[in-house]
Design a protein around this motif. Structure first.
Motif, mmCIF file in Angstrom:
data_model
loop_
_atom_site.group_PDB
_atom_site.id
_atom_site.type_symbol
_atom_site.label_atom_id
_atom_site.label_comp_id
_atom_site.label_asym_id
_atom_site.label_seq_id
_atom_site.Cartn_x
_atom_site.Cartn_y
_atom_site.Cartn_z
ATOM 1 N N PHE A 34 -19.249 15.739 -14.387
ATOM 2 C CA PHE A 34 -18.386 16.725 -13.737
ATOM 3 C C PHE A 34 -19.271 17.659 -12.919
ATOM 4 C CE2 PHE A 34 -14.491 19.649 -14.574
ATOM 5 C CZ PHE A 34 -14.316 19.745 -13.206
ATOM 6 N N LEU A 213 -14.858 19.144 -3.542
ATOM 7 C CA LEU A 213 -14.134 18.802 -4.766
ATOM 8 C C LEU A 213 -12.660 18.526 -4.447
ATOM 9 C CD1 LEU A 213 -14.553 18.606 -7.822
ATOM 10 C CD2 LEU A 213 -13.667 20.905 -8.007
ATOM 11 N N VAL A 217 -10.421 15.226 -5.393
ATOM 12 C CA VAL A 217 -9.310 15.304 -6.340
ATOM 13 C C VAL A 217 -7.989 14.996 -5.637
ATOM 14 C CG1 VAL A 217 -8.111 16.776 -7.965
ATOM 15 C CG2 VAL A 217 -10.551 16.907 -7.787
ATOM 16 N N ARG A 221 -10.242 9.846 -7.496
ATOM 17 C CA ARG A 221 -11.597 9.879 -8.030
ATOM 18 C C ARG A 221 -12.204 8.497 -8.190
ATOM 19 N NH1 ARG A 221 -8.899 13.423 -11.193
ATOM 20 N NH2 ARG A 221 -8.856 12.145 -13.048
ATOM 21 N N LEU A 256 -1.468 21.610 -1.905
ATOM 22 C CA LEU A 256 -2.436 21.247 -2.956
ATOM 23 C C LEU A 256 -1.742 21.178 -4.311
ATOM 24 C CD1 LEU A 256 -5.696 23.265 -2.230
ATOM 25 C CD2 LEU A 256 -5.221 20.885 -1.815
ATOM 26 N N ILE A 257 -0.931 22.200 -4.617
ATOM 27 C CA ILE A 257 -0.269 22.237 -5.920
ATOM 28 C C ILE A 257 0.692 21.063 -6.062
ATOM 29 C CG2 ILE A 257 1.284 23.567 -7.393
ATOM 30 C CD1 ILE A 257 0.097 26.084 -6.141
ATOM 31 N N ILE A 260 -1.104 17.520 -6.415
ATOM 32 C CA ILE A 260 -1.741 17.294 -7.711
ATOM 33 C C ILE A 260 -0.710 17.208 -8.828
ATOM 34 C CG2 ILE A 260 -3.192 18.405 -9.440
ATOM 35 C CD1 ILE A 260 -4.610 16.870 -7.258
ATOM 36 N N LEU B 33 -10.424 25.858 -16.287
ATOM 37 C CA LEU B 33 -11.031 26.867 -15.429
ATOM 38 C C LEU B 33 -9.944 27.388 -14.497
ATOM 39 C CD1 LEU B 33 -14.361 25.106 -14.451
ATOM 40 C CD2 LEU B 33 -14.055 26.946 -16.067
ATOM 41 N N LEU B 84 0.811 20.235 -15.446
ATOM 42 C CA LEU B 84 -0.417 19.475 -15.721
ATOM 43 C C LEU B 84 -0.614 19.293 -17.214
ATOM 44 C CD1 LEU B 84 -2.826 21.168 -13.207
ATOM 45 C CD2 LEU B 84 -1.460 19.140 -12.899
ATOM 46 N N HIS B 89 -3.950 14.971 -18.115
ATOM 47 C CA HIS B 89 -5.307 15.092 -17.558
ATOM 48 C C HIS B 89 -5.451 16.359 -16.722
ATOM 49 C CE1 HIS B 89 -3.123 11.714 -15.352
ATOM 50 N NE2 HIS B 89 -2.596 12.847 -15.028
ATOM 51 N N GLU B 91 -7.980 18.698 -16.706
ATOM 52 C CA GLU B 91 -9.286 19.294 -16.455
ATOM 53 C C GLU B 91 -9.630 19.385 -14.963
ATOM 54 O OE1 GLU B 91 -12.668 17.274 -18.062
ATOM 55 O OE2 GLU B 91 -13.286 19.059 -19.133
ATOM 56 N N PHE B 92 -9.478 18.266 -14.237
ATOM 57 C CA PHE B 92 -9.790 18.295 -12.813
ATOM 58 C C PHE B 92 -8.650 18.916 -12.037
ATOM 59 C CE2 PHE B 92 -12.248 14.804 -14.445
ATOM 60 C CZ PHE B 92 -13.471 15.006 -13.843
ATOM 61 N N ILE B 95 -8.214 22.686 -11.564
ATOM 62 C CA ILE B 95 -9.096 23.344 -10.602
ATOM 63 C C ILE B 95 -8.432 23.371 -9.231
ATOM 64 C CG2 ILE B 95 -11.273 23.063 -9.375
ATOM 65 C CD1 ILE B 95 -12.535 22.255 -11.920
ATOM 66 N N VAL B 96 -7.840 22.225 -8.859
ATOM 67 C CA VAL B 96 -7.242 22.165 -7.523
ATOM 68 C C VAL B 96 -5.976 23.019 -7.441
ATOM 69 C CG1 VAL B 96 -6.242 20.645 -5.812
ATOM 70 C CG2 VAL B 96 -8.234 19.937 -7.067
ATOM 71 N N THR B 97 -5.118 22.947 -8.472
ATOM 72 C CA THR B 97 -3.898 23.756 -8.371
ATOM 73 C C THR B 97 -4.239 25.240 -8.387
ATOM 74 O OG1 THR B 97 -3.606 23.527 -10.740
ATOM 75 C CG2 THR B 97 -2.275 22.121 -9.358
ATOM 76 N N ILE B 99 -6.915 26.567 -7.189
ATOM 77 C CA ILE B 99 -7.401 26.887 -5.839
ATOM 78 C C ILE B 99 -6.209 27.081 -4.913
ATOM 79 C CG2 ILE B 99 -8.574 25.948 -3.819
ATOM 80 C CD1 ILE B 99 -10.477 24.552 -5.769
#
Lengths: 299, 296
Positions: A34, A213, A217, A221, A256-257, A260, B33, B84, B89, B91-92, B95-97, B99
């Motif tokens: 990571f 990053l 993401v 990945r 982005l939200i 993901i 995070l 999430l 999953h 962990e990664f 971070i993006v959400t 941000i």
């Protein structure tokens, strides 16, 4: 086609650089490291090339080669402590690495130009060279994927204790993945410095870390398509949001939200998985059972 | 001079502690995070600024900012993290959400302030100095120290002595087992996010007041600092976070006074790296959170 190229040329070039840095980031992540050190590697590569070319008049290929060596050496040294850490702690350690690099670039003003950075770097890169670099990177990673090394990387990401119990020397493979990531990051940092005329430490800070990053993401990945898809989204998004003018950040954030949340593997990976399911369905010999399992997944 | 620097460092360290406590609380309970924490901190300073600009008394603005940022933080959890957690999953993806949330909040703040640097009007807080042993301390610094001390003790009491605190600790060690025992994990997440956001917002107001500058990007350096505090203090350890934050405040003010400000960043992050190498648990971390342990 040509007029499209001319009006969007800088966008395309930065897209290619983002793809390259994305592969550097992806290589570490898919081997289960990571790391967010890509910005630091690209800073080292960019400064090594810029200093060699502007101060010592070194030929460009030599400068890029030195950058590559610097990137590999630093990432190898860094891989030793990193192998002792896991998950979010690796992220924080690599973040610290990037911050130290930037602070040192600011501190050694006589050598690195401090906050002003280095300017007057000859622009020798163009779309063709950048495309070539990206294609070479893709070819290298594609070759790795076809060998046992690629399978070991996948095994490390999924479960490193299983990999260790099967006799894989996991520390060496972690180091290998990280060194490759450092190599690609430093080379694309060098290429970037040969494209943008001047570099300064801010270019490689928190935003650069977050950007590479995000590319991975968002895109995915695990597959080769991942960084391309992610970089494409990050390149097109500001253009699409242009009518919103100052509110662009809001749209970027919302997208982005949403991406993901609903495509957690990233756009590129989900697309590849979906295509694989499709292709597996079409062959002539389709037994009842296969049909049953796949219909749900594919539709 | 030396003592004065140590005192100044302690005060700024106390504010870092407020920021880092929320960050380490979320990290400790959820292992995520939250990169939007800096933006929530910034929102606190903004809300207090506009409230005082409307003529509200400062103590009320402070209270308003604290409650509002707590609420924003809960909304952030709802928007960016809840889905999430269900999917697994996180962990990664978190971070993006986070941000994404960071971008949205910073954009709003930039619009509201027209990208200007704001500052509280002079006299928002009475300017008064006390001198003793050749040192000077302002009333603001004293108030900050007192407030932080009170909040840290209150939080420690809440986590260690109350039934809610036990639930928080239960969920942080095993979400499924505590759900079987009737603890509502989502209620615990809401609480931790509210507390974390409220502390960050309060820290934002205090920083805005003592450095006299409020702008939409003010959260970023504090977020980076919070990483250092979390690691040096030990994951999920609240008293560790406080000690580490004050330590960092002192190291920072000493290096800025005697060396240079660029070197101060390098030294702090080098300190982080060395800590990760030799004390991966941090100074106060527990073995159950061992950084080198197996991945979840």
């Amino acid at each position: 086609m040509m007029s499209f190229y001319y009006s969007y040329q800088p966008l395309i070039d930065f897209f290619l650089i983002a793809v390259g840095l994305g592969y550097s980031q992806q290589l570490a992540l898919r081997a289960g490291v990571f790391s967010i050190a890509t910005a630091g590697f690209s800073a080292l590569g960019a400064y090594a090339t810029a200093i060699l070319v502007t101060r010592y008049g070194a030929p460009v290929p030599l400068a890029i080669l030195v950058s590559a060596v610097v990137g590999m050496a630093v990432s190898y040294v860094l891989s030793v402590p990193l192998a002792r850490l896991r998950g979010a702690f690796q992220a924080i350690a690599t973040l610290a690495f990037v911050q130290v690099v930037i602070a040192l670039l600011l501190y050694f003003e006589g050598f690195t130009g401090g906050a002003i950075g280095i300017s007057g770097i000859p622009r020798v890169m163009n779309t063709g060279w950048l495309l070539l670099a990206v294609l070479v990177t893709i070819y290298v990673i594609w070759s790795i994927n076809r060998t046992s090394v690629g399978r070991v990387f996948n095994a490390l990401r999924q479960d490193d204790s299983v990999a260790a119990s099967l006799g894989v020397p996991i520390k060496s493979y972690y180091a290998l993945a990280f060194v490759l990531s450092g190599l690609i990051g430093a080379v694309f940092g060098a290429l970037r410095s040969l494209y943008v005329f001047n570099i300064e430490p801010v270019d490689f800070g928190f935003h650069a870390m977050v950007a590479s990053l995000t590319v991975v993401v968002l895109g995915g990945r695990n597959t080769l398509l991942g960084p391309i898809a992610g970089a494409l989204i990050m390149a097109i998004l500001p253009e699409l949001a242009r009518p919103l003018a100052e509110n662009r950040g809001i749209l970027n954030g919302v997208i982005l939200i949403l991406v993901i949340t609903f495509l957690p593997n990233g756009v590129g990976d989900e697309l590849v998985y979906w295509l694989r399911r499709r292709l597996r369905r079409t062959p002539k010999t389709m037994s009842k059972r296969e049909e049953g399992t796949d219909v749900v997944a594919a539709d | 001079m030396l003592l004065q620097q140590i005192l100044n460092g302690t005060v700024s360290g106390a504010i870092y502690a407020l920021f880092a406590l929320g960050f380490t609380l979320i990290f400790g309970v959820q292992k995520l995070l939250n990169l939007a924490h800096g933006a929530i901190f910034m929102a606190g300073a903004f809300i207090a600024y506009y409230a005082t600009a409307q003529g509200l008394p400062f103590w009320f603005a402070l209270l308003l900012a604290t409650i509002a940022t707590g609420t924003i933080s809960v909304v952030v959890d709802f928007v960016a993290f809840r889905q999430l957690r269900k999917a697994g999953h996180a962990e990664f993806a978190a971070i993006v959400t986070s941000i994404g949330v960071d971008l949205i909040l910073m954009n709003i703040a930039q619009q509201v302030s027209n990208t200007k640097v704001l500052s509280f009007p002079f006299g928002t807080f009475p300017v008064k100095f006390f001198s003793f042993w050749g040192m000077r301390i302002s009333l603001l610094q004293l108030t900050i120290l007192g407030l932080v001390l009170f909040l840290v003790l209150a939080l420690a009491y809440y986590i260690n002595r109350t039934s809610f605190g036990r639930q928080v600790r239960a969920v942080s060690s095993n979400e499924h087992a505590s759900a079987l025992l009737g603890v509502s994990a989502s209620a615990v997440y809401r609480q931790t996010f509210f507390i974390a956001g409220a502390l960050a917002g309060l820290a934002g107001v205090l920083i805005g007041l003592s450095f006299n500058s409020i702008h939409f990007m003010m959260g970023e350096p504090f977020l980076l600092q919070a990483f250092v505090v979390v690691v040096i203090g030990g994951l999920g350890s609240l008293q560790g976070a406080v000690v580490a934050a004050i330590l960092i405040g002192i190291v920072q003010s000493l290096t800025i006074a005697y060396l240079s400000s660029e070197l101060s960043t390098a030294i702090i992050f080098a300190l982080l790296f060395v800590t990760l190498l030799f004390f991966p648990n941090g100074l106060f971390g527990r073995a159950s959170n061992y950084a080198g342990g197996s991945r979840r």
